[in-house]
Design a protein around this motif. Structure first.
Motif, PDB file in Angstrom:
ATOM      1  N   SER A 104      49.967  40.929  36.285  1.00 45.40           N
ATOM      2  CA  SER A 104      50.137  39.512  36.043  1.00 45.40           C
ATOM      3  C   SER A 104      48.798  38.858  35.723  1.00 45.40           C
ATOM      4  CB  SER A 104      50.769  38.838  37.265  1.00 45.40           C
ATOM      5  OG  SER A 104      49.805  38.612  38.263  1.00 45.40           O
ATOM      6  N   TYR A 105      48.865  37.846  34.897  1.00 50.01           N
ATOM      7  CA  TYR A 105      47.650  37.121  34.513  1.00 50.01           C
ATOM      8  C   TYR A 105      46.993  36.500  35.734  1.00 50.01           C
ATOM      9  CZ  TYR A 105      44.658  34.096  31.652  1.00 50.01           C
ATOM     10  OH  TYR A 105      43.588  33.467  31.078  1.00 50.01           O
ATOM     11  N   LEU A 106      47.804  36.005  36.672  1.00 52.07           N
ATOM     12  CA  LEU A 106      47.250  35.367  37.869  1.00 52.07           C
ATOM     13  C   LEU A 106      46.513  36.386  38.733  1.00 52.07           C
ATOM     14  CD1 LEU A 106      47.133  32.568  39.130  1.00 52.07           C
ATOM     15  CD2 LEU A 106      49.159  33.156  40.467  1.00 52.07           C
ATOM     16  N   ASP A 107      47.048  37.599  38.848  1.00 49.91           N
ATOM     17  CA  ASP A 107      46.342  38.650  39.592  1.00 49.91           C
ATOM     18  C   ASP A 107      45.010  38.977  38.928  1.00 49.91           C
ATOM     19  OD1 ASP A 107      48.230  38.925  41.573  1.00 49.91           O
ATOM     20  OD2 ASP A 107      49.314  40.542  40.566  1.00 49.91           O
ATOM     21  N   ASN A 108      45.001  38.984  37.606  1.00 52.90           N
ATOM     22  CA  ASN A 108      43.746  39.246  36.891  1.00 52.90           C
ATOM     23  C   ASN A 108      42.709  38.176  37.195  1.00 52.90           C
ATOM     24  OD1 ASN A 108      45.090  41.400  35.783  1.00 52.90           O
ATOM     25  ND2 ASN A 108      45.345  40.483  33.753  1.00 52.90           N
ATOM     26  N   ILE A 109      43.158  36.931  37.232  1.00 53.31           N
ATOM     27  CA  ILE A 109      42.243  35.828  37.527  1.00 53.31           C
ATOM     28  C   ILE A 109      41.722  35.950  38.960  1.00 53.31           C
ATOM     29  CG2 ILE A 109      42.074  33.329  37.854  1.00 53.31           C
ATOM     30  CD1 ILE A 109      43.943  32.984  35.501  1.00 53.31           C
ATOM     31  N   ARG A 110      42.614  36.270  39.908  1.00 56.47           N
ATOM     32  CA  ARG A 110      42.181  36.433  41.308  1.00 56.47           C
ATOM     33  C   ARG A 110      41.116  37.524  41.421  1.00 56.47           C
ATOM     34  NH1 ARG A 110      47.952  35.733  42.765  1.00 56.47           N
ATOM     35  NH2 ARG A 110      48.164  33.690  43.806  1.00 56.47           N
TER      36      ARG A 110
ATOM     37  N   CYS B 221      38.709  29.146  39.193  1.00 56.56           N
ATOM     38  CA  CYS B 221      38.804  28.632  40.568  1.00 56.56           C
ATOM     39  C   CYS B 221      39.761  27.445  40.628  1.00 56.56           C
ATOM     40  CB  CYS B 221      37.421  28.228  41.082  1.00 56.56           C
ATOM     41  SG  CYS B 221      36.327  29.615  41.421  1.00 56.56           S
ATOM     42  N   ALA B 222      39.706  26.588  39.603  1.00 47.31           N
ATOM     43  CA  ALA B 222      40.599  25.420  39.564  1.00 47.31           C
ATOM     44  C   ALA B 222      42.055  25.861  39.448  1.00 47.31           C
ATOM     45  CB  ALA B 222      40.212  24.511  38.400  1.00 47.31           C
ATOM     46  N   VAL B 223      42.311  26.897  38.659  1.00 49.97           N
ATOM     47  CA  VAL B 223      43.676  27.406  38.511  1.00 49.97           C
ATOM     48  C   VAL B 223      44.198  27.923  39.848  1.00 49.97           C
ATOM     49  CG1 VAL B 223      45.049  29.289  37.523  1.00 49.97           C
ATOM     50  CG2 VAL B 223      43.525  27.950  36.056  1.00 49.97           C
ATOM     51  N   LEU B 224      43.395  28.743  40.542  1.00 48.95           N
ATOM     52  CA  LEU B 224      43.830  29.310  41.822  1.00 48.95           C
ATOM     53  C   LEU B 224      44.033  28.217  42.865  1.00 48.95           C
ATOM     54  CD1 LEU B 224      41.619  32.534  42.059  1.00 48.95           C
ATOM     55  CD2 LEU B 224      43.982  32.307  41.265  1.00 48.95           C
ATOM     56  N   GLU B 225      43.141  27.222  42.855  1.00 51.43           N
ATOM     57  CA  GLU B 225      43.287  26.128  43.810  1.00 51.43           C
ATOM     58  C   GLU B 225      44.557  25.332  43.520  1.00 51.43           C
ATOM     59  OE1 GLU B 225      40.787  22.362  45.685  1.00 51.43           O
ATOM     60  OE2 GLU B 225      39.789  23.833  44.405  1.00 51.43           O
TER      61      GLU B 225
END
Length: 301
Positions: free
Chosen positions: A2-8, A70-74
């Motif tokens: 997932s794209y979100l896992d990649n960002i994390r 960081c803004a996306v995860l927050e």
């Protein structure tokens, strides 16, 4: 992936500066972490890190992307928290840290009960006697004993934790039973000290009739693990300064004996640290409430 896992994964690699450390933090293999970064770079069409055999450093594009990541995860965490508030069913991972003795005895035994009440919350408990950086190490809550140095964090006090100076009967029979801090200094007792990089406490503060007083202590043994000090004290190696909850069973059995009972050590503050935004997260608030109540029931509050 997932794209979100990649960002994390990207954010943890950026924070820790090391692919292997970020992989351990995310509980994935270094190969998976590297693949996530490569996939993210392919999607963005830029290189986010400069890699050499010895170091990994962010590129200019990586530094720019970090702020947005960081803004996306927050934003995702905030959205999850808002859902938790509405549904009263918090979800997600909660990264918690605590000193070894406190964590083993007063927090870890209650984690299954918390998980049973809130089955959508995953607890990641890290135990260490060293000072931890909440932001750099991706922690949500850190329990502590003492006085935290970082004034940017929020503090929730749980209790003033009584402490005791203690030694084994064998040690006291061989070296004498000190009644005061002055006797410890004069008697050249072997004091067992908790030391770790950055530790600043080189004296023991005892409550005397004249008020708190610091005494210089010396010893041949040091460790960064409080349970090691307890083991040494039980083995007759010296005098240890311990939170009462850590040695209560040994004191009750007679395996350890309190010394300087008329001038006991000054109690130590026990509490938890968190960032301001974590206080808005229902799972963080719930865990602090849950753990604090159980800790206070044991040590007082």
């Amino acid at each position: 992936m997932s794209y979100l896992d990649n960002i994390r994964t990207f954010v943890r690699v950026y924070d820790l500066g090391n692919m292997s450390a970020a992989a351990r933090d995310q509980r994935i293999s270094p190969a998976v972490a590297s693949a996530r970064i490569s996939q993210l770079e392919g999607h963005l069409g830029v290189r986010l890190f400069q890699r050499t055999t010895r170091r990994l450093s962010p590129t200019e594009q990586g530094r720019i992307f970090y702020g947005g990541a960081c803004a996306v995860l927050e934003a995702v965490e905030t959205a999850e928290a808002e859902i938790g508030n509405v549904t009263e069913n918090p979800r997600g991972r909660l990264h918690v840290a605590a000193p070894l003795g406190l964590g083993r005895r007063l927090i870890a035994p209650h984690v299954p009960d918390f998980a049973a009440q809130y089955p959508l919350v995953d607890i990641r408990l890290r135990l260490s006697d060293r000072v931890l950086d909440l932001t750099a190490e991706g922690l949500d809550i850190a329990f502590f004993l003492g006085q935290p140095a970082d004034s940017s964090l929020k503090i929730r006090k749980i209790a003033d934790c009584p402490r005791v100076l203690c030694a084994s009967p064998a040690y006291l029979a061989a070296r004498g039973h000190p009644r005061s801090g002055a006797e410890i200094e004069r008697g050249q007792h072997n004091c067992l000290n908790l030391r770790f990089p950055g530790a600043t406490e080189f004296q023991w503060t005892l409550v005397t009739p004249e008020g708190p007083r610091r005494f210089d202590v010396r010893g041949r043994f040091e460790s960064d693990d409080g349970d090691v000090l307890t083991r040494w004290a039980l083995d007759g190696a010296g005098i240890a300064l311990k939170p009462v909850f850590e040695v209560a069973d040994h004191l009750a059995s007679g395996a350890l004996v309190a010394v300087c009972a008329e001038t006991p050590p000054q109690p130590i503050q026990m509490g938890c640290l968190y960032t301001h935004r974590r206080h808005q997260d229902p799972k963080a608030r719930l865990f602090m409430d849950f753990a604090s109540a159980r800790i206070a029931a044991v040590v007082g509050g």
